[in-house]
Write an enzyme that holds these catalytic residues in place. Structure first.
Site, mmCIF file in Angstrom:
data_model
loop_
_atom_site.group_PDB
_atom_site.id
_atom_site.type_symbol
_atom_site.label_atom_id
_atom_site.label_comp_id
_atom_site.label_asym_id
_atom_site.label_seq_id
_atom_site.Cartn_x
_atom_site.Cartn_y
_atom_site.Cartn_z
ATOM 1 N N ASP A 33 13.051 67.590 -14.712
ATOM 2 C CA ASP A 33 12.661 67.817 -13.319
ATOM 3 C C ASP A 33 11.220 68.322 -13.320
ATOM 4 N N PHE A 77 18.668 61.180 -10.214
ATOM 5 C CA PHE A 77 18.566 61.752 -8.871
ATOM 6 C C PHE A 77 17.120 61.993 -8.452
ATOM 7 N N THR A 120 20.230 55.717 -1.352
ATOM 8 C CA THR A 120 20.557 56.188 -0.008
ATOM 9 C C THR A 120 20.937 55.027 0.905
ATOM 10 N N ASP A 121 21.698 55.339 1.945
ATOM 11 C CA ASP A 121 22.035 54.305 2.934
ATOM 12 C C ASP A 121 20.826 53.926 3.784
ATOM 13 N N GLU A 122 19.758 54.730 3.710
ATOM 14 C CA GLU A 122 18.574 54.435 4.543
ATOM 15 C C GLU A 122 17.898 53.131 4.156
ATOM 16 N N TYR A 147 9.608 56.853 2.887
ATOM 17 C CA TYR A 147 10.657 57.313 1.957
ATOM 18 C C TYR A 147 11.670 56.212 1.686
ATOM 19 N N THR A 150 10.424 53.233 -0.332
ATOM 20 C CA THR A 150 10.289 53.439 -1.781
ATOM 21 C C THR A 150 11.662 53.513 -2.454
ATOM 22 N N LYS A 151 12.675 54.043 -1.747
ATOM 23 C CA LYS A 151 14.030 54.030 -2.324
ATOM 24 C C LYS A 151 14.538 52.590 -2.428
ATOM 25 N N LYS A 186 15.696 70.352 5.361
ATOM 26 C CA LYS A 186 16.651 69.346 5.817
ATOM 27 C C LYS A 186 17.426 69.857 7.031
ATOM 28 N N ILE A 188 20.599 70.269 8.425
ATOM 29 C CA ILE A 188 21.661 71.289 8.543
ATOM 30 C C ILE A 188 21.194 72.651 8.035
ATOM 31 N N ARG A 190 18.217 73.761 7.846
ATOM 32 C CA ARG A 190 17.163 74.268 8.745
ATOM 33 C C ARG A 190 17.792 74.952 9.957
HETATM 34 P P1 NAD Z 1 15.820 67.114 -3.468
HETATM 35 O O1 NAD Z 1 14.515 66.871 -2.804
HETATM 36 O O2 NAD Z 1 16.621 68.312 -3.104
HETATM 37 O O3 NAD Z 1 15.617 67.157 -5.050
HETATM 38 C C1 NAD Z 1 14.811 66.217 -5.725
HETATM 39 C C2 NAD Z 1 14.476 66.776 -7.098
HETATM 40 O O4 NAD Z 1 13.682 65.787 -7.794
HETATM 41 C C3 NAD Z 1 13.657 68.076 -7.051
HETATM 42 O O5 NAD Z 1 14.218 69.022 -7.936
HETATM 43 C C4 NAD Z 1 12.271 67.638 -7.511
HETATM 44 O O6 NAD Z 1 11.572 68.665 -8.220
HETATM 45 C C5 NAD Z 1 12.591 66.457 -8.412
HETATM 46 N N1 NAD Z 1 11.460 65.532 -8.530
HETATM 47 C C6 NAD Z 1 10.708 65.000 -7.519
HETATM 48 N N2 NAD Z 1 9.743 64.218 -8.028
HETATM 49 C C7 NAD Z 1 9.887 64.244 -9.387
HETATM 50 C C8 NAD Z 1 9.195 63.624 -10.464
HETATM 51 N N3 NAD Z 1 8.146 62.815 -10.265
HETATM 52 N N4 NAD Z 1 9.638 63.877 -11.722
HETATM 53 C C9 NAD Z 1 10.692 64.689 -11.950
HETATM 54 N N5 NAD Z 1 11.377 65.310 -10.970
HETATM 55 C C10 NAD Z 1 10.977 65.084 -9.702
HETATM 56 O O7 NAD Z 1 16.662 65.765 -3.244
HETATM 57 P P2 NAD Z 1 18.229 65.524 -3.043
HETATM 58 O O8 NAD Z 1 18.550 65.643 -1.611
HETATM 59 O O9 NAD Z 1 18.976 66.316 -4.063
HETATM 60 O O10 NAD Z 1 18.311 63.978 -3.410
HETATM 61 C C11 NAD Z 1 18.600 63.549 -4.748
HETATM 62 C C12 NAD Z 1 18.723 62.045 -4.778
HETATM 63 O O11 NAD Z 1 19.767 61.627 -3.884
HETATM 64 C C13 NAD Z 1 17.471 61.298 -4.309
HETATM 65 O O12 NAD Z 1 17.296 60.162 -5.139
HETATM 66 C C14 NAD Z 1 17.789 60.886 -2.878
HETATM 67 O O13 NAD Z 1 17.100 59.706 -2.529
HETATM 68 C C15 NAD Z 1 19.289 60.645 -2.988
HETATM 69 N N6 NAD Z 1 20.048 60.808 -1.718
HETATM 70 C C16 NAD Z 1 19.965 61.966 -1.005
HETATM 71 C C17 NAD Z 1 20.745 62.117 0.134
HETATM 72 C C18 NAD Z 1 20.724 63.398 0.944
HETATM 73 O O14 NAD Z 1 21.380 63.461 1.990
HETATM 74 N N7 NAD Z 1 20.037 64.448 0.518
HETATM 75 C C19 NAD Z 1 21.598 61.082 0.543
HETATM 76 C C20 NAD Z 1 21.647 59.905 -0.218
HETATM 77 C C21 NAD Z 1 20.878 59.792 -1.365
HETATM 78 O O1 TDX Z 2 14.779 69.890 12.557
HETATM 79 C C1 TDX Z 2 15.315 68.774 12.555
HETATM 80 N N1 TDX Z 2 15.853 68.297 13.713
HETATM 81 C C2 TDX Z 2 16.462 67.084 13.797
HETATM 82 O O2 TDX Z 2 16.942 66.691 14.881
HETATM 83 C C3 TDX Z 2 15.422 67.976 11.357
HETATM 84 C C4 TDX Z 2 14.846 68.472 10.056
HETATM 85 C C5 TDX Z 2 16.060 66.758 11.443
HETATM 86 N N2 TDX Z 2 16.559 66.317 12.626
HETATM 87 C C6 TDX Z 2 17.297 65.039 12.668
HETATM 88 C C7 TDX Z 2 16.639 63.853 12.022
HETATM 89 C C8 TDX Z 2 17.841 63.036 11.549
HETATM 90 O O3 TDX Z 2 18.342 62.267 12.636
HETATM 91 O O4 TDX Z 2 18.510 65.257 11.927
HETATM 92 C C9 TDX Z 2 18.876 64.083 11.188
HETATM 93 C C10 TDX Z 2 18.930 64.421 9.702
HETATM 94 O O5 TDX Z 2 17.589 64.688 9.279
HETATM 95 P P1 TDX Z 2 17.213 64.952 7.730
HETATM 96 O O6 TDX Z 2 18.000 66.104 7.210
HETATM 97 O O7 TDX Z 2 15.738 64.989 7.625
HETATM 98 O O8 TDX Z 2 17.852 63.666 7.018
HETATM 99 P P2 TDX Z 2 17.570 62.085 7.130
HETATM 100 O O9 TDX Z 2 16.209 61.788 7.622
HETATM 101 O O10 TDX Z 2 18.758 61.483 7.831
HETATM 102 O O11 TDX Z 2 17.598 61.706 5.554
HETATM 103 C C11 TDX Z 2 18.552 62.351 4.687
HETATM 104 O O12 TDX Z 2 19.638 61.519 4.406
HETATM 105 C C12 TDX Z 2 19.398 60.425 3.576
HETATM 106 C C13 TDX Z 2 17.902 62.830 3.391
HETATM 107 O O13 TDX Z 2 16.810 63.677 3.682
HETATM 108 C C14 TDX Z 2 17.477 61.669 2.552
HETATM 109 O O14 TDX Z 2 16.942 62.111 1.323
HETATM 110 C C15 TDX Z 2 18.668 60.812 2.300
HETATM 111 O O15 TDX Z 2 18.304 59.654 1.608
#
Ligand code: NAD
Ligand code: TDX
Length: 334
Positions: A33, A77, A120-122, A147, A150-151, A186, A188, A190
């Site tokens: 990481d 991840f 991700t589903d995005e 974002y 790139t995914k 993020k 929730i 936040r």
């Molecule tokens: P996060 O931002 O909490 O964590 C990402 C981690 O990757 C961090 O610890 C960061 O330091 C590390 N990182 C970033 N760039 C790096 C690099 N160049 N080299 C090494 N480490 C690096 O993210 P998350 O929410 O835990 O997401 C993890 C994975 O799951 C991602 O691939 C994301 O696309 C995917 N994902 C997330 C969600 C979601 O709801 N959070 C949903 C679907 C998929």
């Molecule tokens: O303050 C806020 N108010 C608000 O209404 C924030 C931070 C977000 N939102 C909305 C935007 C989205 O509709 O809430 C929803 C969720 O927002 P995020 O937590 O930023 O998630 P989202 O953009 O849906 O993407 C997340 O899910 C897919 C993760 O961040 C991604 O990493 C993952 O791939």
């Protein structure tokens, strides 16, 4: 089994490490990481010397080659993950998500190691609120933000490396995760930490956007099901039938924290804001026998609120800077 976890100091990767140490006594874990702003290694304090932590960039070919060469499995991840940040500066997203994944794939090809790619589903874009459809493995890619683009690109690299070079890889595309150790940028976390610090929650736009919420442990159990029983070269969608609109989430957070349900503000919308995500997880359930344990979103959310209330030391240090960043772009709507 030796497992290399990329991004293991982040939200989902960190939970994957913690959970795997309990559910998988046979694994030895190394984390790579970069410890970006999104990492919080305090989540791994309890693991002691059971996990080796390597601070490095996944785009560093020498470090990656050495680590991949001494592992049996890579679970990938690591990524730059916040849509709002990708709209301000996409460069780190291209670096981590595309160059980083490419660098890993080249090492995987050289060493013949099993690879699981977390996505991700995005990548599928969004759905209308009244569309009965949900995303399936056959839905065409149509990403909206830097974002998600790139995914999507990283998924296509993995598919090409399977087809052209025969690497042993699987891909999963999961919906929105919630649970402990999620960064306060993020949605929730936040809103929970806003209420805990006396700030009103912030809803983008009209608050009717829908996300398909899944608990992070259910996501990570599905990842292991795919690693154990998934077919090489295949993609699996992970979701837990958790479609909820953002306004309902905020109202539930407020209610669970004893506040009036309307004590929130609407703020300027996110540019290009995806309207709705929804996953059809039939393949994962029928072919691999996975089922979620957190089927009641409200109780999963209540447990998550408890975790943030009980662990202020984990998030307080990043809260002010995160809100200052938001404050520079968002305006409260009248
Ligand atoms: P996060 O931002 O909490 O964590 C990402 C981690 O990757 C961090 O610890 C960061 O330091 C590390 N990182 C970033 N760039 C790096 C690099 N160049 N080299 C090494 N480490 C690096 O993210 P998350 O929410 O835990 O997401 C993890 C994975 O799951 C991602 O691939 C994301 O696309 C995917 N994902 C997330 C969600 C979601 O709801 N959070 C949903 C679907 C998929
Ligand atoms: O303050 C806020 N108010 C608000 O209404 C924030 C931070 C977000 N939102 C909305 C935007 C989205 O509709 O809430 C929803 C969720 O927002 P995020 O937590 O930023 O998630 P989202 O953009 O849906 O993407 C997340 O899910 C897919 C993760 O961040 C991604 O990493 C993952 O791939």
């Amino acid at each position: 089994m030796r497992v290399l976890v990329t991004g293991g100091a982040g939200f989902i990767g960190g939970n994957f490490v913690l959970r795997s140490l309990t559910t998988r006594p046979d694994v030895e874990i190394t984390v790579i990481d970069k410890f970006t702003y999104a990492a919080n290694p305090a989540g791994l304090d309890s693991v002691g010397d059971r996990v080796e932590l390597v601070k490095a960039d996944i785009a560093d070919a020498d470090v990656v080659d050495e680590l991949v060469g001494k592992t049996d499995l890579v679970v990938h991840f690591a990524a730059d993950t916040h849509n709002d940040n990708s709209l301000i500066d996409p460069a780190p997203f291209v670096h981590a998500n595309l160059i980083g994944t490419f660098t890993l794939l080249e090492a995987i090809r050289r060493h013949g190691v099993r690879f699981h790619h977390i996505s991700t589903d995005e990548v599928y874009g969004d759905l209308e609120l009244d569309d009965p459809a949900r995303f399936t493995e056959a839905t065409p890619y149509n990403p909206s933000s830097p974002y998600s683009a790139t995914k999507a690109g990283s998924d296509l690299l993995v598919r090409a490396w399977v087809r052209s070079f025969g690497i042993a890889a699987t891909i999963s595309n999961c919906s929105n995760n919630y649970g402990p150790y999620q960064h306060v940028e993020k949605f929730i976390p936040r809103q929970i930490t806003n209420v805990l610090t006396g700030v009103r929650p912030r809803l983008y736009g009209d608050g009717r956007n829908v996300r398909d919420w899944i608990h992070v442990d259910d996501h990570n159990d599905a990842v292991w099901a795919i690693i154990d029983r998934g077919e090489i070269g295949e993609t699996y969608l992970i979701g837990a039938d958790g479609e909820t609109d953002n306004r309902t989430v905020v109202e539930t957070v407020l209610e669970l924290l004893g506040q009036p349900a309307d004590a929130f503000d609407f703020v300027t919308d996110r540019p290009g804001h995806d309207r709705r995500y929804a996953i059809d997880p039939t393949r994962l359930r029928t072919e691999l026998g996975w089922t979620p344990r957190y089927v009641d979103f409200r109780s999963g959310l209540a447990a998550t609120i408890d975790w943030y209330r009980d662990n202020p030391g984990w998030w307080e240090g990043t809260k002010a800077a995160t809100e200052a960043r938001y404050g520079s772009t968002e305006k409260i709507l009248p």
